[in-house]
Design an enzyme around this catalytic site. Structure first.
Site, PDB file in Angstrom:
ATOM      1  N   ASP A  17       0.830  -1.214   0.000  1.00  0.00           N
ATOM      2  CA  ASP A  17       0.000   0.000   0.000  1.00  0.00           C
ATOM      3  C   ASP A  17       0.864   1.263   0.000  1.00  0.00           C
ATOM      4  O   ASP A  17       1.972   1.265   0.528  1.00  0.00           O
ATOM      5  CB  ASP A  17      -0.910  -0.021   1.238  1.00  0.00           C
ATOM      6  CG  ASP A  17      -2.056   0.965   1.124  1.00  0.00           C
ATOM      7  OD1 ASP A  17      -2.331   1.454   0.005  1.00  0.00           O
ATOM      8  OD2 ASP A  17      -2.693   1.257   2.164  1.00  0.00           O
ATOM      9  N   ASN A  65     -11.005  -2.279  -5.420  1.00  0.00           N
ATOM     10  CA  ASN A  65     -10.227  -1.309  -6.194  1.00  0.00           C
ATOM     11  C   ASN A  65     -10.884  -0.905  -7.519  1.00  0.00           C
ATOM     12  O   ASN A  65     -10.473   0.073  -8.150  1.00  0.00           O
ATOM     13  CB  ASN A  65      -8.789  -1.812  -6.441  1.00  0.00           C
ATOM     14  CG  ASN A  65      -7.919  -1.781  -5.189  1.00  0.00           C
ATOM     15  OD1 ASN A  65      -7.021  -2.601  -5.023  1.00  0.00           O
ATOM     16  ND2 ASN A  65      -8.176  -0.829  -4.286  1.00  0.00           N
TER      17      ASN A  65
HETATM   18  C1  IPE Z   1      -5.365  -2.638  -0.201  1.00  0.00           C
HETATM   19  O1  IPE Z   1      -5.047  -1.311  -0.318  1.00  0.00           O
HETATM   20  C2  IPE Z   1      -5.366  -3.312  -1.545  1.00  0.00           C
HETATM   21  C3  IPE Z   1      -4.079  -3.405  -2.214  1.00  0.00           C
HETATM   22  C4  IPE Z   1      -2.923  -3.034  -1.719  1.00  0.00           C
HETATM   23  C5  IPE Z   1      -4.105  -3.976  -3.536  1.00  0.00           C
HETATM   24  P1  IPE Z   1      -6.168  -0.176  -0.477  1.00  0.00           P
HETATM   25  O2  IPE Z   1      -5.461   1.103  -0.489  1.00  0.00           O
HETATM   26  O3  IPE Z   1      -7.040  -0.500  -1.643  1.00  0.00           O
HETATM   27  O4  IPE Z   1      -7.033  -0.398   0.851  1.00  0.00           O
HETATM   28  P2  IPE Z   1      -7.795   0.672   1.732  1.00  0.00           P
HETATM   29  O5  IPE Z   1      -8.687   1.437   0.799  1.00  0.00           O
HETATM   30  O6  IPE Z   1      -6.750   1.520   2.373  1.00  0.00           O
HETATM   31  O7  IPE Z   1      -8.545  -0.152   2.737  1.00  0.00           O
HETATM   32  C1  IPE Z   2      -1.666   0.346  -3.371  1.00  0.00           C
HETATM   33  O1  IPE Z   2      -1.404   1.715  -3.375  1.00  0.00           O
HETATM   34  C2  IPE Z   2      -1.867  -0.192  -4.767  1.00  0.00           C
HETATM   35  C3  IPE Z   2      -3.268  -0.565  -5.075  1.00  0.00           C
HETATM   36  C4  IPE Z   2      -4.255  -0.550  -4.252  1.00  0.00           C
HETATM   37  C5  IPE Z   2      -3.535  -0.971  -6.451  1.00  0.00           C
HETATM   38  P1  IPE Z   2      -2.573   2.794  -3.330  1.00  0.00           P
HETATM   39  O2  IPE Z   2      -2.961   3.135  -4.725  1.00  0.00           O
HETATM   40  O3  IPE Z   2      -3.681   2.305  -2.469  1.00  0.00           O
HETATM   41  O4  IPE Z   2      -1.831   4.018  -2.662  1.00  0.00           O
HETATM   42  P2  IPE Z   2      -2.451   5.047  -1.627  1.00  0.00           P
HETATM   43  O5  IPE Z   2      -2.995   4.250  -0.483  1.00  0.00           O
HETATM   44  O6  IPE Z   2      -3.513   5.797  -2.348  1.00  0.00           O
HETATM   45  O7  IPE Z   2      -1.296   5.894  -1.232  1.00  0.00           O
HETATM   46 MG    MG Z   3      -4.081   2.523  -0.470  1.00  0.00          MG
END
Ligand code: IPE
Ligand code: IPE
Ligand code: MG
Length: 237
Positions: A17, A65
């Site tokens: 993340d 997502n």
């Molecule tokens: C979890 O991260 C999913 C992945 C890393 C693929 P998200 O950024 O989507 O999760 P939330 O929204 O913080 O719960």
């Molecule tokens: C994790 O990084 C990757 C996916 C969920 C695909 P994020 O895109 O959630 O990054 P933040 O949380 O917005 O920084």
């Molecule tokens: Mg995230």
């Protein structure tokens, strides 16, 4: 009770993340964060292999997502295409097996085909296995597993009383894979976000403020060291 050193984990799971925040800090579009995240993954796979892990499971795209913008989802899918293509060159020579968990039927047909090819091609490899979670959600995985078991009961090949915890484990995408001893989440968030709900029942959690693209080989070692020096009780004494 004295702390006992534990053996290396066999299976480490990672919620990768913080890609978006990494890009925002640099005034870059979010997709550049995902690109840097994909590069970090390549480094971490190599480090995990060298450390001797048997299984590495990484959360790449969740069932939630899809709620992101069309642009961002499209950019992630394009990166995935590129990643899978590169995998064929980069990891094909290594003894790394690739396996996807999650419901890939919602992904574009060409990506599904690429995944099937790589899974087939890397089947015989007996080094580390990388499980990539794509359109993965722990609740969706349980729902699919429960549906499959209900079908077996309906067909008369399984009695409801025969449904043990082990049978449920075997109905999941991770069938045959030991539960992760350690789960790492980057970016400072301390939640599971629908990752491996069943499999993480007894895992140790390691949270770090580092954003995923900044996560290094040393960070992985640090997480594993912390795990090894920690005591786990499994609810007993
Ligand atoms: C979890 O991260 C999913 C992945 C890393 C693929 P998200 O950024 O989507 O999760 P939330 O929204 O913080 O719960
Ligand atoms: C994790 O990084 C990757 C996916 C969920 C695909 P994020 O895109 O959630 O990054 P933040 O949380 O917005 O920084
Ligand atoms: Mg995230």
């Amino acid at each position: 009770m004295a702390k006992q050193e534990k053996a290396m984990p066999r299976h480490v799971a990672i919620i990768m993340d913080g890609n978006g925040r990494w890009a925002a800090k640099r005034m870059l579009p979010r997709k550049m964060g995902h690109k840097a995240g994909a590069e970090a993954l390549e480094r971490i796979i190599e480090a995990a292999r060298q450390l001797g892990l048997e299984h590495l499971t990484v959360y790449a795209f969740s069932t939630e997502n899809w709620k992101r913008s069309v642009e961002e989802v499209g950019a992630i899918m394009d990166l995935l295409r590129l990643y899978l293509k590169n995998y064929l060159q980069k990891f094909a020579k290594d003894n790394v097996r690739m396996h996807v968990i999650g419901d890939i039927s919602r992904l574009d047909a060409d990506i599904q085909e690429q995944i099937r090819n790589i899974e087939e091609m890397s089947k015989g490899k007996d080094g580390m296995t990388v499980h990539i979670a794509l359109n993965y959600g722990g609740r969706d995985e349980l729902r699919r597993g429960v549906t499959a078991l209900a079908r077996q009961v309906q067909d008369g090949v399984l009695e409801p009383e025969e449904i043990t915890e082990d049978i449920i484990s075997q109905s999941l995408d991770t069938a045959g894979v030991p539960d992760p001893e350690l789960m790492i989440r980057t970016s400072g968030e301390e939640r599971i976000s629908n990752f491996l709900l069943w499999q993480l029942a007894y895992s140790e959690f390691y949270f770090t403020d580092k954003l995923w693209p900044d996560f290094t080989e040393e960070d992985l070692k640090d997480a594993i060291d912390q795990y090894c020096g920690r005591e786990r009780r499994f609810g007993g004494r």
